[in-house]
Write a protein that holds these residues in place. Structure first.
Motif, mmCIF file in Angstrom:
data_model
loop_
_atom_site.group_PDB
_atom_site.id
_atom_site.type_symbol
_atom_site.label_atom_id
_atom_site.label_comp_id
_atom_site.label_asym_id
_atom_site.label_seq_id
_atom_site.Cartn_x
_atom_site.Cartn_y
_atom_site.Cartn_z
ATOM 1 N N LEU A 162 -6.704 25.430 -20.474
ATOM 2 C CA LEU A 162 -8.089 25.162 -20.874
ATOM 3 C C LEU A 162 -8.429 25.882 -22.176
ATOM 4 O O LEU A 162 -9.116 25.337 -23.046
ATOM 5 C CB LEU A 162 -9.051 25.604 -19.764
ATOM 6 N N LEU A 163 -7.930 27.117 -22.308
ATOM 7 C CA LEU A 163 -8.196 27.887 -23.527
ATOM 8 C C LEU A 163 -7.548 27.226 -24.736
ATOM 9 O O LEU A 163 -8.140 27.175 -25.822
ATOM 10 C CB LEU A 163 -7.684 29.318 -23.355
ATOM 11 N N GLN A 164 -6.324 26.712 -24.577
ATOM 12 C CA GLN A 164 -5.645 26.057 -25.696
ATOM 13 C C GLN A 164 -6.416 24.825 -26.144
ATOM 14 O O GLN A 164 -6.545 24.562 -27.349
ATOM 15 C CB GLN A 164 -4.222 25.660 -25.268
ATOM 16 N N LYS A 165 -6.967 24.073 -25.186
ATOM 17 C CA LYS A 165 -7.775 22.902 -25.538
ATOM 18 C C LYS A 165 -9.037 23.324 -26.285
ATOM 19 O O LYS A 165 -9.478 22.635 -27.212
ATOM 20 C CB LYS A 165 -8.140 22.125 -24.272
ATOM 21 N N GLU A 166 -9.624 24.455 -25.855
ATOM 22 C CA GLU A 166 -10.820 24.952 -26.529
ATOM 23 C C GLU A 166 -10.492 25.392 -27.956
ATOM 24 O O GLU A 166 -11.270 25.148 -28.892
ATOM 25 C CB GLU A 166 -11.399 26.129 -25.741
ATOM 26 N N ILE A 167 -9.327 26.016 -28.139
ATOM 27 C CA ILE A 167 -8.901 26.459 -29.469
ATOM 28 C C ILE A 167 -8.715 25.267 -30.396
ATOM 29 O O ILE A 167 -9.077 25.302 -31.577
ATOM 30 C CB ILE A 167 -7.599 27.282 -29.369
ATOM 31 N N GLU A 168 -8.162 24.171 -29.860
ATOM 32 C CA GLU A 168 -7.912 22.990 -30.669
ATOM 33 C C GLU A 168 -9.209 22.341 -31.147
ATOM 34 O O GLU A 168 -9.198 21.557 -32.096
ATOM 35 C CB GLU A 168 -7.077 21.988 -29.874
ATOM 36 N N LYS A 169 -10.323 22.648 -30.477
ATOM 37 C CA LYS A 169 -11.611 22.114 -30.914
ATOM 38 C C LYS A 169 -12.116 22.834 -32.165
ATOM 39 O O LYS A 169 -13.046 22.360 -32.820
ATOM 40 C CB LYS A 169 -12.659 22.265 -29.807
ATOM 41 N N HIS A 170 -11.543 23.984 -32.487
ATOM 42 C CA HIS A 170 -12.013 24.792 -33.609
ATOM 43 C C HIS A 170 -10.858 25.027 -34.585
ATOM 44 O O HIS A 170 -10.203 26.061 -34.544
ATOM 45 C CB HIS A 170 -12.555 26.130 -33.110
ATOM 46 N N PRO A 171 -10.564 24.042 -35.455
ATOM 47 C CA PRO A 171 -9.442 24.206 -36.402
ATOM 48 C C PRO A 171 -9.672 25.369 -37.349
ATOM 49 O O PRO A 171 -10.809 25.651 -37.737
ATOM 50 C CB PRO A 171 -9.424 22.864 -37.148
ATOM 51 N N THR A 172 -8.600 26.040 -37.712
ATOM 52 C CA THR A 172 -8.694 27.210 -38.590
ATOM 53 C C THR A 172 -8.497 26.845 -40.060
ATOM 54 O O THR A 172 -8.712 27.689 -40.926
ATOM 55 C CB THR A 172 -7.638 28.259 -38.196
ATOM 56 N N HIS A 173 -8.099 25.608 -40.362
ATOM 57 C CA HIS A 173 -7.890 25.221 -41.762
ATOM 58 C C HIS A 173 -9.219 24.843 -42.405
ATOM 59 O O HIS A 173 -9.987 24.049 -41.861
ATOM 60 C CB HIS A 173 -6.932 24.035 -41.863
ATOM 61 N N LEU A 174 -9.515 25.423 -43.556
ATOM 62 C CA LEU A 174 -10.735 25.129 -44.294
ATOM 63 C C LEU A 174 -10.413 24.086 -45.358
ATOM 64 O O LEU A 174 -9.760 24.385 -46.351
ATOM 65 C CB LEU A 174 -11.283 26.404 -44.938
ATOM 66 N N SER A 175 -10.845 22.847 -45.134
ATOM 67 C CA SER A 175 -10.484 21.748 -46.031
ATOM 68 C C SER A 175 -11.090 21.908 -47.420
ATOM 69 O O SER A 175 -10.581 21.361 -48.395
ATOM 70 C CB SER A 175 -10.942 20.417 -45.425
ATOM 71 N N TRP A 176 -12.184 22.683 -47.531
ATOM 72 C CA TRP A 176 -12.883 22.794 -48.816
ATOM 73 C C TRP A 176 -12.428 23.998 -49.629
ATOM 74 O O TRP A 176 -12.958 24.239 -50.722
ATOM 75 C CB TRP A 176 -14.392 22.913 -48.574
ATOM 76 N N ILE A 177 -11.459 24.757 -49.131
ATOM 77 C CA ILE A 177 -11.102 26.013 -49.796
ATOM 78 C C ILE A 177 -10.511 25.770 -51.188
ATOM 79 O O ILE A 177 -10.666 26.594 -52.087
ATOM 80 C CB ILE A 177 -10.126 26.824 -48.913
ATOM 81 N N ASP A 178 -9.868 24.614 -51.390
ATOM 82 C CA ASP A 178 -9.253 24.328 -52.697
ATOM 83 C C ASP A 178 -10.303 24.059 -53.777
ATOM 84 O O ASP A 178 -9.971 24.046 -54.968
ATOM 85 C CB ASP A 178 -8.315 23.123 -52.583
ATOM 86 N N THR A 179 -11.551 23.826 -53.380
ATOM 87 C CA THR A 179 -12.596 23.550 -54.369
ATOM 88 C C THR A 179 -13.178 24.835 -54.949
ATOM 89 O O THR A 179 -13.944 24.766 -55.920
ATOM 90 C CB THR A 179 -13.733 22.727 -53.730
ATOM 91 N N LEU A 180 -12.846 25.987 -54.367
ATOM 92 C CA LEU A 180 -13.369 27.253 -54.879
ATOM 93 C C LEU A 180 -12.591 27.701 -56.115
ATOM 94 O O LEU A 180 -11.385 27.456 -56.217
ATOM 95 C CB LEU A 180 -13.282 28.337 -53.796
ATOM 96 N N ASN A 181 -13.266 28.354 -57.019
ATOM 97 C CA ASN A 181 -12.612 28.867 -58.223
ATOM 98 C C ASN A 181 -11.688 30.022 -57.861
ATOM 99 O O ASN A 181 -12.077 30.943 -57.133
ATOM 100 C CB ASN A 181 -13.657 29.341 -59.239
ATOM 101 N N GLN A 182 -10.461 29.956 -58.359
ATOM 102 C CA GLN A 182 -9.477 30.988 -58.060
ATOM 103 C C GLN A 182 -9.933 32.349 -58.562
ATOM 104 O O GLN A 182 -10.428 32.485 -59.671
ATOM 105 C CB GLN A 182 -8.130 30.631 -58.717
#
Length: 398
Positions: free
Chosen positions: A216-236
């Motif tokens: 159940l915990l693994q399913k709950e974790i999968e609901k909250h992805p850790t990858h930030l899709s917008w991170i590449d839009t930030l200035n380095q």
């Protein structure tokens, strides 16, 4: 086999669960009191309290219950009879099993119902076999209520318990029931009988339920992805980009709480940036976008023309074009030489300047506009600039 071991196991499990809070207490309490796998509803309740313990859920009631008590009975309990069985498999009505003081043997062909009687006793007593499903008579049109009458004695005092398919009896629960699934035999020559002490099955139940909670915990974790899709839009190299890039699925609470440091000056700065974005010249941007689209269309047209020209201009045409260009250059050079002679002979100053050249070009264009390619071509012609008569031949020539 020792009945006192179960009390020790209950004490051990409760001591373990007290370290982890309400969810663990609820888990152990339900397993000890039911001695069976949790229902889907109970498992969901335990998981909700677990989520609350890690601050992913809130608002659940505080649980108040004490450690389940297990006190091995000191009374002598004996089975007397099992009768009036209904709604269990296809057992015949009106049958009664009288239990001997020593050994009672029930025999019959496969499918005659021996296992059905055993399942009733396993349901009421203590059994190492958790797989105990009592089915009804599938050959009847309607489901019949499961019932049975069990007579037993407690310290030689006869008692009667009417089973309704789900209720249990504290005295009958002290009876141990075995079948072929309850023991394991080693395959060596000694064929030792291996039996675990009463209560050890609780460890297996706890382990199974913890594994299920893990799913159940693994399913709950999968609901909250850790990858930030917008991170590449930030200035380095900006503080925001460095902070966001350092976040992972294992980031601590203190790390995440850095985001909560949002002060009044931050709010003010954010509002200023929002106002700045709103004040952008939207109309100007749209105009520029439209102009770029026009330019793009023009470039497309040029590309089409170039492709068409590439198909039509062969080597012969190309050579003619080069010859024509060569002749134009020769004529232009001769024109320049003629202009020099005329200017010098008539004392015209600055004839080499760009202004004089532009003057001559403007005159030529003006004559074209007047539709006078042969100007001056008549005796009474007048100057196109000053409108004076060109009666002198020298003036006409000039």
């Amino acid at each position: 086999m020792s009945t006192s071991s179960k009390k020790q196991i209950v004490d051990f499990l409760w001591e373990w669960c007290e370290k982890y809070g309400d969810w663990a207490k609820l888990l152990i309490y339900k397993i000890i009191t039911t001695e069976s796998e949790l229902s889907e509803e109970d498992a969901g309740q335990v998981f909700d309290y677990f989520l609350q313990s890690i601050k992913l859920k809130s608002g659940l009631d505080t649980l108040n219950f004490s450690k389940p008590k297990y006190t091995p009975t000191t009374k002598k309990i004996k089975l007397i009879s099992l009768a009036n069985v209904k709604g269990v498999n296809k057992l015949a009505d009106g049958q009664e099993i009288l239990f001997s003081k020593n050994l009672t043997v029930i025999y019959g062909a496969n499918g005659s119902g021996k296992t059905g009687y055993g399942r009733i006793l396993k349901m009421l007593g203590h059994s190492y076999d958790p797989r105990n499903i009592i089915l009804g008579n599938i050959y009847k049109a309607s489901i019949e209520q499961q019932t049975a009458t069990i007579k037993y004695s407690v310290d030689d005092d006869d008692q009667v318990f009417t089973w309704n398919g789900k209720d249990t009896n504290e005295y009958l629960h002290a009876i141990s029931v075995f079948n072929s699934n309850c023991v394991s035999f080693s395959l060596n020559e000694k064929r030792d009988l291996l039996i675990s002490p009463i209560g050890f099955e609780l460890f297996n139940l706890v382990s199974q339920e913890l594994n299920y909670l893990g799913e159940l915990l693994q399913k709950e974790i999968e609901k909250h992805p850790t990858h930030l899709s917008w991170i590449d839009t930030l200035n380095q190299g900006t503080p925001q980009q460095i902070f966001a890039s350092s976040l992972t699925g294992k980031s601590s609470i203190s790390k995440l709480e850095q985001l909560a440091d949002f002060k009044d000056e931050h709010q003010k700065l954010l509002e200023e940036k929002i106002a700045e974005l709103k004040s952008l010249d939207k109309g100007g941007l749209e105009k520029e976008i439209n102009q770029l689209r026009v330019n793009l269309n023009e470039i497309g047209s040029v590309i089409i023309d170039l492709k068409f020209a590439a198909e039509k201009i062969n080597e012969h045409v190309w050579n003619k074009l080069k010859e024509l260009t060569k002749n134009i250059k020769i004529l232009e050079s001769e024109k320049s030489i003629g202009l020099k002679e005329i200017a010098e002979s008539n004392n015209i100053e600055f004839y080499k300047s760009s202004q004089f050249y532009e003057f001559i070009q403007a005159a030529d264009e003006y004559l074209k506009l007047l539709n006078k390619p042969d100007y001056p071509n008549s005796p009474n012609e007048i100057c196109i600039y000053c409108h004076q008569k060109l009666s002198d031949s020298t003036a006409k020539e000039l």
